[in-house]
Design a protein around this motif. Sequence first.
Motif, PDB file in Angstrom:
ATOM      1  N   ILE A   1     139.682  36.163 109.486  1.00 48.75           N
ATOM      2  CA  ILE A   1     139.410  35.453 108.587  1.00 48.75           C
ATOM      3  C   ILE A   1     137.804  35.366 108.116  1.00 48.75           C
ATOM      4  O   ILE A   1     137.141  35.148 109.040  1.00 48.75           O
ATOM      5  N   HIS A   2     137.441  35.593 106.986  1.00 43.73           N
ATOM      6  CA  HIS A   2     135.980  35.660 106.686  1.00 43.73           C
ATOM      7  C   HIS A   2     135.582  34.359 106.376  1.00 43.73           C
ATOM      8  O   HIS A   2     136.125  33.633 105.719  1.00 43.73           O
ATOM      9  N   GLN A   3     134.343  34.070 107.076  1.00 39.91           N
ATOM     10  CA  GLN A   3     133.611  32.744 106.868  1.00 39.91           C
ATOM     11  C   GLN A   3     132.709  33.138 105.462  1.00 39.91           C
ATOM     12  O   GLN A   3     131.968  33.817 105.730  1.00 39.91           O
ATOM     13  N   PRO A   4     132.649  32.398 104.670  1.00 41.55           N
ATOM     14  CA  PRO A   4     131.770  32.401 103.477  1.00 41.55           C
ATOM     15  C   PRO A   4     130.488  31.921 103.702  1.00 41.55           C
ATOM     16  O   PRO A   4     129.926  30.884 103.353  1.00 41.55           O
ATOM     17  N   ILE A   5     129.842  32.608 104.665  1.00 45.36           N
ATOM     18  CA  ILE A   5     128.582  32.288 105.390  1.00 45.36           C
ATOM     19  C   ILE A   5     127.452  31.974 104.351  1.00 45.36           C
ATOM     20  O   ILE A   5     126.728  31.048 104.310  1.00 45.36           O
ATOM     21  N   ASN A   6     127.565  32.889 103.237  1.00 49.82           N
ATOM     22  CA  ASN A   6     126.418  32.588 102.188  1.00 49.82           C
ATOM     23  C   ASN A   6     126.391  31.252 101.551  1.00 49.82           C
ATOM     24  O   ASN A   6     125.465  30.569 101.217  1.00 49.82           O
TER      25      ASN A   6
ATOM     26  N   PRO B   1     136.462  27.274 101.830  1.00 51.78           N
ATOM     27  CA  PRO B   1     137.722  28.281 102.283  1.00 51.78           C
ATOM     28  C   PRO B   1     137.326  29.518 102.876  1.00 51.78           C
ATOM     29  O   PRO B   1     136.343  30.349 102.375  1.00 51.78           O
ATOM     30  N   GLY B   2     138.024  29.768 103.926  1.00 51.60           N
ATOM     31  CA  GLY B   2     137.759  31.116 104.393  1.00 51.60           C
ATOM     32  C   GLY B   2     138.575  32.101 103.838  1.00 51.60           C
ATOM     33  O   GLY B   2     139.551  31.700 102.828  1.00 51.60           O
ATOM     34  N   GLU B   3     138.768  33.481 103.951  1.00 46.72           N
ATOM     35  CA  GLU B   3     139.652  34.568 103.316  1.00 46.72           C
ATOM     36  C   GLU B   3     139.916  35.229 104.279  1.00 46.72           C
ATOM     37  O   GLU B   3     139.357  36.063 105.055  1.00 46.72           O
ATOM     38  N   LEU B   4     141.140  35.729 104.166  1.00 45.82           N
ATOM     39  CA  LEU B   4     141.765  36.685 105.129  1.00 45.82           C
ATOM     40  C   LEU B   4     141.497  38.022 104.641  1.00 45.82           C
ATOM     41  O   LEU B   4     141.613  38.374 103.543  1.00 45.82           O
ATOM     42  N   VAL B   5     140.794  38.703 105.502  1.00 44.33           N
ATOM     43  CA  VAL B   5     140.544  40.088 105.501  1.00 44.33           C
ATOM     44  C   VAL B   5     141.435  40.988 106.095  1.00 44.33           C
ATOM     45  O   VAL B   5     141.497  40.897 107.430  1.00 44.33           O
ATOM     46  N   ILE B   6     141.936  41.849 105.413  1.00 45.67           N
ATOM     47  CA  ILE B   6     143.187  42.452 106.158  1.00 45.67           C
ATOM     48  C   ILE B   6     142.726  43.949 106.436  1.00 45.67           C
ATOM     49  O   ILE B   6     142.538  44.580 105.394  1.00 45.67           O
ATOM     50  N   ARG B   7     142.666  44.223 107.836  1.00 47.52           N
ATOM     51  CA  ARG B   7     142.312  45.510 108.208  1.00 47.52           C
ATOM     52  C   ARG B   7     143.381  45.964 109.009  1.00 47.52           C
ATOM     53  O   ARG B   7     144.458  46.008 108.498  1.00 47.52           O
ATOM     54  N   GLY B   8     142.989  46.772 110.023  1.00 53.59           N
ATOM     55  CA  GLY B   8     144.087  47.568 110.681  1.00 53.59           C
ATOM     56  C   GLY B   8     144.351  46.795 112.133  1.00 53.59           C
ATOM     57  O   GLY B   8     145.313  47.580 112.702  1.00 53.59           O
TER      58      GLY B   8
END
Lengths: 334, 334
Positions: B291-296, B322-329
């Motif tokens: 989950i990406h934290q919108p740090i900026n 809101p955080g954002e799901l970052v789909i990687r592997g």
Amino acid sequence: MPRKKVTSIDVAKLAGVSQPTVSRALDPGSPVSPETRARVLAIASELGYTPNVIARSLKSQSTNIIGIVMSNLASSFFSNNVLEQFAHQLQALGKQLLLFSAPPDRPVDEILPQVLGYQVDALIITSSTPGQAIIDECARIGTPVILFNRFAPGTQANVVGCDNEEGGRQVANVLLDAGHQRIAYMAGTSGTASNLMREKGFMDQLKTRGYVECMRENGFYSYEAGRTAARSLLDRDDPPDAIFCAADVMALGALDVARYELGIQVPEDLSIIGFDDIPLASWPAYNLTTIHQPINRMISAALELVTYNEDDFPIRQITLLPGELVIRGSARIA
Amino acid sequence: MPRKKVTSIDVAKLAGVSQPTVSRALDPGSPVSPETRARVLAIASELGYTPNVIARSLKSQSTNIIGIVMSNLASSFFSNNVLEQFAHQLQALGKQLLLFSAPPDRPVDEILPQVLGYQVDALIITSSTPGQAIIDECARIGTPVILFNRFAPGTQANVVGCDNEEGGRQVANVLLDAGHQRIAYMAGTSGTASNLMREKGFMDQLKTRGYVECMRENGFYSYEAGRTAARSLLDRDDPPDAIFCAADVMALGALDVARYELGIQVPEDLSIIGFDDIPLASWPAYNLTTIHQPINRMISAALELVTYNEDDFPIRQITLLPGELVIRGSARIA
DNA sequence: TTGAAAGCGCTAACAT
DNA sequence: ATGTTAGCGCTTTCAA
């Protein structure tokens, strides 16, 4: 309730003493009768009194603030360790860190006057090297300057760092000993003393031992720069079979490019050696062979300079502590 | 040459003006004749005069110093990014950061009085949550307090953070959607709001969707703790097929243990999802779904609170981005 | 042991 | 436009 900090005068009034007596009561060394001290302390804590350090500094000419100038805090994976160590150790001494983050593209000299305006008791510089004028000014006003892993030839500033040149020589030796034929140097941020010295030691030692045609690629102290530089080197017609990277973080980028982009076996087909020994270097996904910087001892040496007596000031000190090769799995060496 | 800082009086004498005129010449907004200003500025720069910010602060009741309390600077790989961002942005506003590194094992309340002694204009707290008394004191003296990714239920402090609870719910959803059967939560440092909220959102959502027997392992925000917790979970008779780690750095430890110690295929046999989206998460050696934290945006929101007008003070603000799901592997998900 | 007085370097109010 | 005065909160002589 007034929006106002509690001052020593407030405490004095309630305690029925003069304001200086409050000051003395708070200073364990000052002569105050036990009863008075007890009463003052009780009232002070009741009011939530905290001495105004700013006012104290103005009078006592000592702020207990140490200025520290850094760049790369987010990207190097080394600075943050340095910073935390400094912060902990200095706090134990009752000193605080005023942090200045230096943009890598601008000279430190622009922000240093600002730092000095805060009357810092000492100045630790871990980014680029300041100009002579600033260093002279600091000497004149008695503010110790410590260059941390930075070297300013010809100035009077104190230096604490890793012996980068010797580290470079060590790497040259192990790579040649292992029979590597096509050796490359991946440079760090240009202009930094760490990069200069590592390169010098490395190149000099290669030459000394008769190896002259070392490849070279410009870089920068970051993971992405390591990736970019690695691509340039490995796309050549005569790609290297060994790369010495000026910093671990670049080596990690190089490793990832080699393995995941180009399918090169490390260390079988390519040896990669870094410098710093950041925590990641020991993680199994990387297992990086590198030169360990004796960071604890470097910090201790720097702290001694921070706290030295003013009378000792004119003595300039250069402390270079030896790094140590940590053999892991990213290089095919003896 | 005297070991003495140049003061405005020195400049005044040489310029043949009064000391306040020097002050005014340096303040672009003050009325000074162009000739006088030019002369003063020339002499000031010639003498290398830098205003004493400490003295100015004493008079103006504003230090332009922002206190920041952090822990985990070296180990989390998240705080250092936060710190650098704050430093850059605040410097652009002419403000400086006074850094306090909080030992994780001791309450912040012990060091906060010390911080307040420096008359900081605002206080950013990214380590543990301070007690009510300190927050009240700050409110009384008009010092904004910003809890960054920390939540203090029932206090008047401002909060800026990622919506950790919602992030936890998102992870629960994607794991269940993908048909995972044996799900585990790897907790972060106990007592931190970030860990509490992530766990709450995650567990609640699992339960809502009928999954109740979630495994759980205690942890701590560090790579090593992630390794240890992963071993406990994966050594079970019924090891999980999915682990949600409270922070990326723990997830990296878990990944390394799974792959290099236990020979478990990720994501085929085990899904791992983190939280933060630190730079390492995107490196190919890890390629972590997180989950990406919108740090900026979090930093921007915090800065607004740092600089708000005193009149606005009593308005308490809670900003959850809101955080954002970052789909990687690293996770087998739809 | 305690109080009175001075002053750190600057800014702000007032006077000219 | 500039000089004079006062004072921020504290530490530090100096007296008492």
